[in-house]
Design a protein around this motif. Structure first.
Motif, PDB file in Angstrom:
ATOM      1  N   SER A  93      35.615  39.376  23.527  1.00  0.00           N
ATOM      2  CA  SER A  93      36.222  38.168  24.073  1.00  0.00           C
ATOM      3  C   SER A  93      35.361  36.939  23.784  1.00  0.00           C
ATOM      4  N   ASP A  95      34.266  34.993  26.000  1.00  0.00           N
ATOM      5  CA  ASP A  95      33.233  34.960  27.024  1.00  0.00           C
ATOM      6  C   ASP A  95      31.975  35.679  26.541  1.00  0.00           C
ATOM      7  N   THR A1171      35.720  29.181  32.494  1.00  0.00           N
ATOM      8  CA  THR A1171      35.427  30.443  33.191  1.00  0.00           C
ATOM      9  C   THR A1171      36.542  30.842  34.143  1.00  0.00           C
ATOM     10  N   CYS A1172      37.078  29.878  34.880  1.00  0.00           N
ATOM     11  CA  CYS A1172      38.095  30.195  35.897  1.00  0.00           C
ATOM     12  C   CYS A1172      39.348  30.827  35.298  1.00  0.00           C
ATOM     13  N   TYR A1174      39.527  33.244  32.999  1.00  0.00           N
ATOM     14  CA  TYR A1174      39.488  34.676  32.690  1.00  0.00           C
ATOM     15  C   TYR A1174      38.722  35.503  33.722  1.00  0.00           C
ATOM     16  N   ARG A1175      38.086  34.862  34.702  1.00  0.00           N
ATOM     17  CA  ARG A1175      37.462  35.626  35.792  1.00  0.00           C
ATOM     18  C   ARG A1175      37.208  34.696  36.971  1.00  0.00           C
ATOM     19  N   ASN A1176      37.058  35.271  38.122  1.00  0.00           N
ATOM     20  CA  ASN A1176      36.780  34.489  39.330  1.00  0.00           C
ATOM     21  C   ASN A1176      35.333  34.733  39.747  1.00  0.00           C
ATOM     22  N   PRO A1177      34.435  33.815  39.419  1.00  0.00           N
ATOM     23  CA  PRO A1177      33.028  34.000  39.774  1.00  0.00           C
ATOM     24  C   PRO A1177      32.747  33.757  41.247  1.00  0.00           C
ATOM     25  N   CYS A1185      38.155  29.307  42.505  1.00  0.00           N
ATOM     26  CA  CYS A1185      37.442  28.750  41.355  1.00  0.00           C
ATOM     27  C   CYS A1185      38.181  27.517  40.831  1.00  0.00           C
TER      28      CYS A1185
END
Length: 1232
Positions: A93, A95, A1171-1172, A1174-1177, A1185
């Motif tokens: 990916s 990321d 970032t928001c 493809y994932r929730n940090p 996010c």
């Protein structure tokens, strides 16, 4: 396929190994013509205001052609190369690619390769490429025809044609087939770069490297002299400045009055055009900095320095220490972009160069000067003594003597060379140092009391008022001691010039003309702004500017007026200093509130402290009514100081509980124990004087006071006080001080007939609210005076309930009812001949026989205030520092955005990391100093250093100061409809323009989730091209766009500001971008309404900061045109950029354009997901996010549920659980 089976696992393991380290987002890595900066890294300084974002780049001395793809490049430093096609097959990916430390551009291209739009648009490539798309073929791109052509080519593509915006029809895009063969480098840990060509020397991340290298600067304090380079401002190519090069702060520093004068270049080139700045006037809604520049008035006293000379905020010892530490602190605006504290950057580390043997301050060591001008603490032989010629031997001999060194080599020189050098005049340093026209000369046989030169020799020309002064090199010498005793350099040079040229470079002879708002310093041969006159800063020789009998002539609304023989006006940075400037104490006290100004530190914009300070400066009368009702702290009650009208906070204190470390008065008030122990009886704090004169009333200590002192100590204090009374009290021969207080009585017919009316009252009558002493002295801490209900009476004279005479005006201002006749007329008549001159003897603290009866001239004196400081407020010395206001946040707190301890945690992690490094290996100070204030790395060339420079510097070793615009902006009055959706973003495109040609640009973002932070300031630089275009007119434009969550990007508004002083190396623009209401625009007969001056398909917009100018407009061009009125058209086929279909193409010139990205994407062509996406940090169920494009390191903001907090909502909030058991309820009949 078996070849690839193990590769995903290998990459996974490598990524896990580096997961504990921040990855590097390197940008601006693409090949291009006329490149001046490339390979940039954004550094977020978590210790600076608003988390300043600084781009560190390789910044070339001049434009270069960057062409690194013309030859096959492999990955250096053990990096591995991968094609996009293989990575896609491995499901790698974007990321993961971001963690490879390659470049943002490469990640952006890989993300484009993965994007569906490109796969769809490249189906049937051969069929789509038509004859009118030859340019696309040449650029390995794909041509997108109109919808009809799409339909004819393939029904599969036709169903997606609706997603192609009309603006992108007939455009070129990357060919999917070509991108498949693109290669990207996977960089090993500690390396980075498009080809992994850079390597960190000691640390593994850029942030750690910055912290570590500045740690080395502090550890190796002399490192700049051993490994560093002298940093110079080199734009003025015709400037001859002697041995010392210019710093950027030397430009237009002519107002500074120092022994070395003002002109650092021959003929004063460094002061050309500077009168424009010195005499500048600001707009009504601006604050005028001390140097003449203007900032938005909203930035005045907001807790952050915005003037480049730091004159818009209070000056504190903390800020002064910050300036001293700047050479050893990492990049931040208030170090790199201030003119204040120039001396701390003299040679890069706060040291001087080229004349190291000269002791600038008595505490400075005498050092040895190297050939490159640097200073070391030991003798360095560049030649042996036998190799030196006669002149070199004498210079070496002189340096040994100046350093008082008797080591081997110096010992031989001191023994062997005195005869050789006895009668010689030695030029040292070897060229002009203090001034470009002044050569210092030493004579060995002349006794020297210090390391100072013996003579000066002039040779050169400078600008004077009305003429050019010239000295030719001849035998004329000026003795150094005589010279510095009377004349700063430029004054002497102008006054005693050998020749005068009336037509050469010169300062305007009419500079003192009132139309220029200037003041002529006759003795200093210079002119200064009227704002510098009587400001208690001495800019003219012999302080001419501080002696104008008319007082300050240019008091602005941001200056504080005060008395000091002649009225003076102070700037903000002079207020609250340790040493007062005002005779009336107005600069260190808020008299209306009986408080020290140092209690009120303006640190947070719009805080009570900031507002109070502004009111105190602009309209002190407002302070009383505006802030007397403000909330006060619990400990401000019963502390003997009035904080509420009529001293309400000091009433009803008889049952008060005092802190354990404070003495309790008989009245119940609390004072410090030191107040009790001091002997000055007339200076009491307790309302009833039970800490001083009334202490004798205390027979037995209360339980509270017994914990502070014992009975023996109490009796000792009383005994000492009686002895003190014998010598230092008026009327001490009449009263029993254990029972009485001496004063002339009030309310009697013959107050001076002491036989009938003894000048004594019972101690119990002090502070009882009834005036028993003449003038009201016994009620000084209980009653107010006249109509002034905000202050204690003190020594102000009570005329009547309506009138009081201030202490400083006794017998100058008189009572309307003649109540002060005794004090002002009768008392002087009573005194003996030796006391006739009462004006001289009164209040001289002499209680002897000079005035009979004993000390009668001291009767109405406040001995805590000297005669010179009579106007100081009563009890000012007792106004001890205390917390003024308590700022409590609302509970429960609003949504938490950033954990308050994140910065501390990150700093602690960094400290731990390089502490471990120091324990395991010997560090090298060269790493910390070789790049100056830049950051050192290694390249794949063996041993080669590569410096990454901040915007303020450029060059191989960051050794040159750049020409730049320093921008500080914030948004104001954002329309409420824009902030309704917290996921949306306002994007600002900042442009530096020269004749509508873009020189530099920067894109910044304000997420609406942060829009409530109205104080959010953006600080950044726009860099001039090198060499700087001069003379030129420059404009700074700000374009605002609204980026919504539905992927749309809408143009909002535009602001334009002229660069007023383009000759400055660092021009400061500090403005508030205010969204004006549309109704204001609609009311005007604006050109955008009456006639559209813009081209077809373009929109005319008013300029927000120029609405009063109905002819000022901006044309928002369509995607196929650009120019002031969109007069230049082009085909998108000609542009070397391929924006995402969701982005807005913004042309900057015929050959340059940028992509304005939607909220969820970033990168040069807007293909990288934030970032928001493809994932929730923020943790599942813990927080939401939000995109934050402004932060290149952490591109998201976590808004936590109220149960959690932290940068990633990783911490549980504290909770209080309350359980009730066995509850019973009683019903009140009256309520039902």
């Amino acid at each position: 396929m078996t070849v690839f089976n193990g590769l995903p696992w290998l990459l996974l393991i490598l990524d896990l190994l580096r997961s504990n380290f921040a990855y590097i987002k390197l940008f601006n890595t693409e090949d291009a013509l006329d490149v001046q900066s490339y390979d940039c890294i954004y550094y977020i300084n978590i210790t600076a205001a608003n988390n300043e974002s600084t781009p560190y780049c390789i910044r070339a001395k001049e434009s270069i052609t960057l062409n690194r793809s013309s030859v096959a490049r492999t990955c250096a430093n053990s990096g591995t190369q991968w094609t996009f096609k293989i990575l896609k097959e491995m499901n790698v990916s974007q990321d993961e690619i971001l963690m490879w430390n390659s470049s943002i551009e490469m990640v952006d291209r890989y993300a484009a390769y993965l994007t569906t739009e490109y796969i769809l648009f490249t189906l049937h490539t051969k069929a789509i490429r038509a004859s009118n798309s030859d340019r696309c073929i040449q650029r390995n791109s794909v041509y997108i025809p109109d919808n009809a052509a799409l339909h004819m080519v393939s029904p599969q593509i036709n169903k997606y044609s609706s997603v192609v915006p009309n603006s992108l029809k007939n455009a070129c895009f990357y060919s999917h087939g070509e991108l498949a063969d693109e290669k990207i480098c996977y960089c090993s840990m500690g390396t980075f770069g498009k080809f992994c060509e850079y390597q960190f020397i000691t640390m593994n991340t850029f942030e750690q490297t910055i912290d570590y290298q500045f740690h080395l600067k502090k550890k190796y304090r002399n490192g700049s002299q051993l490994w560093g380079n002298i940093t110079c401002y080199t734009t003025l190519i015709n400037c001859y400045s002697g041995l010392q090069c210019l710093a950027w702060q030397n430009i237009c520093d002519g107002h500074i009055m120092v022994v070395t004068g003002t002109q650092q270049c021959m003929d004063g080139l460094d002061e050309d055009n500077c009168e424009e700045l010195e005499y500048n006037e600001c707009q009504e809604n601006e604050y005028r900095c001390k140097d003449g520049s203007c900032i938005a008035e909203q930035y005045w006293l907001d807790g952050e320095f915005d003037c480049s000379d730091m004159s818009d905020e209070q000056s504190t010892s903390e800020h002064n220490m910050d300036s001293e530490r700047c050479p050893l602190s990492s990049s931040r605006f208030n170090c790199d972009e201030i003119t204040a504290g120039l001396e701390y950057f003299a040679c890069g580390d706060g040291r001087n160069c080229f004349f190291c043997e000269y002791q600038w301050h008595s505490a400075d060591p005498s050092l040895w000067t190297l050939a490159n001008g640097h200073c070391v603490d030991k003798v360095v032989m560049e030649k042996t003594l036998t190799e030196m010629n006669e002149s070199e031997k004498c210079v070496f001999f002189l340096k040994c003597k100046l350093m008082h060194i008797t080591s081997a080599d110096c010992g031989h020189a001191i023994h062997d060379f005195p005869t050789l050098c006895k009668d010689k005049k030695i030029n040292y340093p070897t060229g002009p140092f203090f001034k470009p026209y002044g050569q210092t000369i030493y004579q060995i046989n002349t006794p020297q009391s210090s390391n100072e030169p013996t003579y000066l020799h002039f040779d050169g020309t400078i600008k004077c008022i009305g003429y050019q002064a010239l000295w030719k090199r001849d035998k004329t010498l000026v003795r150094w001691r005589d010279f510095i005793k009377y004349y700063p350099f430029d004054i002497f040079f102008c006054r005693f010039a050998q020749q005068i040229n009336m037509y050469g470079p010169q300062f305007d002879k009419n500079c003192w003309n009132s139309t220029k708002q200037s003041f002529l310093c006759q003795e200093s041969h210079k002119c200064i702004s009227k704002y510098r006159v009587l400001d208690n800063i001495h800019e003219c020789f012999n302080s001419e500017d501080e002696k104008d009998p008319q007082g300050c002539q240019a008091k602005g609304k941001h200056q504080l007026s005060c008395l000091f023989e002649i009225p003076i006006c102070l700037s903000t940075f002079q207020i609250g200093e340790m040493f007062p400037n005002c005779d009336d104490g107005n600069d260190i006290y808020i008299i209306q509130l009986s408080r020290l100004l140092e209690d009120f530190k303006c640190k947070i914009s719009n805080s009570i402290e900031c507002r109070l300070l502004k009111d105190h400066i602009q309209s002190p009368s407002v302070v009383l009514t505006a802030y007397r009702g403000a909330t006060i702290t619990f400990r401000q009650f019963c502390d003997t100081l009035w904080d509420l009208p009529k001293g309400f906070d000091e009433s009803m204190c008889n049952q008060w509980k005092c802190p354990k470390d404070q003495f309790q008065c008989l009245s119940g008030h609390c004072v410090s124990l030191s107040s009790v122990k001091k002997q000055e009886l007339n200076d009491w704090h307790c309302p009833d004087a039970s800490d001083k004169a009334g202490l004798f009333r205390i027979v037995k200590l209360s339980a509270h006071n017994a914990r502070l002192i014992n009975n023996y100590e109490l009796e000792t204090i009383k005994s000492e006080r009686l002895l003190y009374n014998t010598w230092f009290d008026a009327f001490n021969i009449f009263c029993n001080r254990t029972l009485e207080y001496p004063c002339i009585l009030a309310n009697v017919n013959e107050p001076l007939n002491f036989a009938v009316n003894r000048p004594c009252i019972n101690l119990i009558r002090i502070g009882d609210g009834v005036i028993d002493c003449y003038g009201g002295l016994d009620e000084r801490n209980v009653l107010s005076c006249g109509n002034n209900t905000s202050q204690q009476r003190g020594f102000d004279f009570h005329c009547s309930n309506e009138q009081c005479i201030p202490y400083s005006q006794h017998c100058t201002q008189r009572c309307s009812n003649n109540a002060d006749t005794l004090l002002c007329d009768q008392l002087p008549a009573l005194t003996t001949l030796s006391c006739r001159d009462s004006q001289k003897l009164s209040c001289d603290a002499n209680f002897g026989d000079e005035c009979k009866p004993s000390g009668i001239d001291e009767f109405y004196c406040d001995n805590s205030r000297s005669s010179r400081r009579r106007s100081r407020p009563y009890r000012h010395s007792g106004w001890q520092k205390r917390e003024t206001f308590v700022h409590l946040s609302a509970y429960p707190q609003s949504q938490e955005i950033v954990s308050p301890n994140v910065a501390q945690l990150q700093q602690r992690e960094t400290i731990d990391i390089y502490s471990n490094v120091l324990q395991t290996q010997q560090d090298d100070g060269e790493e910390g100093w070789i790049c100056g204030r830049g950051i050192a790395t290694r390249t794949n060339k063996i041993g080669a250093m590569q410096c990454f420079c901040p915007p303020s510097l450029f060059g191989e070793y960051c050794q040159h100061f750049s020409d730049r615009i320093t921008v500080i902006i914030s948004l104001y009055d954002i329309p409420s409809k824009l902030s309704e959706q917290s996921s949306n973003i306002i994007k600002i495109l900042a442009l530096l323009l020269s004749d509508d040609q873009t020189i530099d640009h920067r894109v910044i973002h304000l997420p609406m989730i942060l829009s409530k932070d109205l104080n959010k300031k953006f600080r950044f630089n726009l860099i001039h091209q090198r060499p700087k275009l001069s003379p030129k007119s420059y404009t700074i434009r700000f374009e605002a766009y609204y980026v919504s969550i539905d992927l749309s990007i809408k143009f909002l508004a535009v602001w334009e500001y002229a660069v007023q002083f383009p000759f400055l190396p660092s021009y400061r623009l500090a403005q508030v971008l205010k969204f004006e209401k549309e109704s204001i625009f609609l009311m005007k007969s604006h050109i955008c309404q009456t006639a559209n001056p813009c081209g077809p398909s373009s929109i005319c917009h008013p300029i927000m900061n120029k609405l009063t100018n109905i002819s000022a407009f901006y044309c928002y061009c369509n995607s196929n045109s650009f120019g002031k009125i969109c007069e230049h058209s082009f085909s998108r086929l000609s542009l070397p950029i391929n924006c995402s279909i969701h982005a807005v193409l913004r042309p900057l010139s015929l050959s340059t354009s940028i992509c304005l990205c939607p909220a969820h994407l970033y990168g040069p062509t807007c293909h990288i997901n934030h970032t928001c996406e493809y994932r929730n940090p923020c943790g599942a169920g813990r927080g939401k996010c939000f995109h934050n494009p402004e932060n290149m390191t952490h591109d998201y903001i976590c808004v936590c549920d109220k149960k959690y907090f932290g940068y990633h909502c990783e911490f549980d909030s504290a909770r209080i659980r309350i359980n009730f058991t066995k509850l019973s309820f009683v019903q009140s009949p009256s309520n039902f």
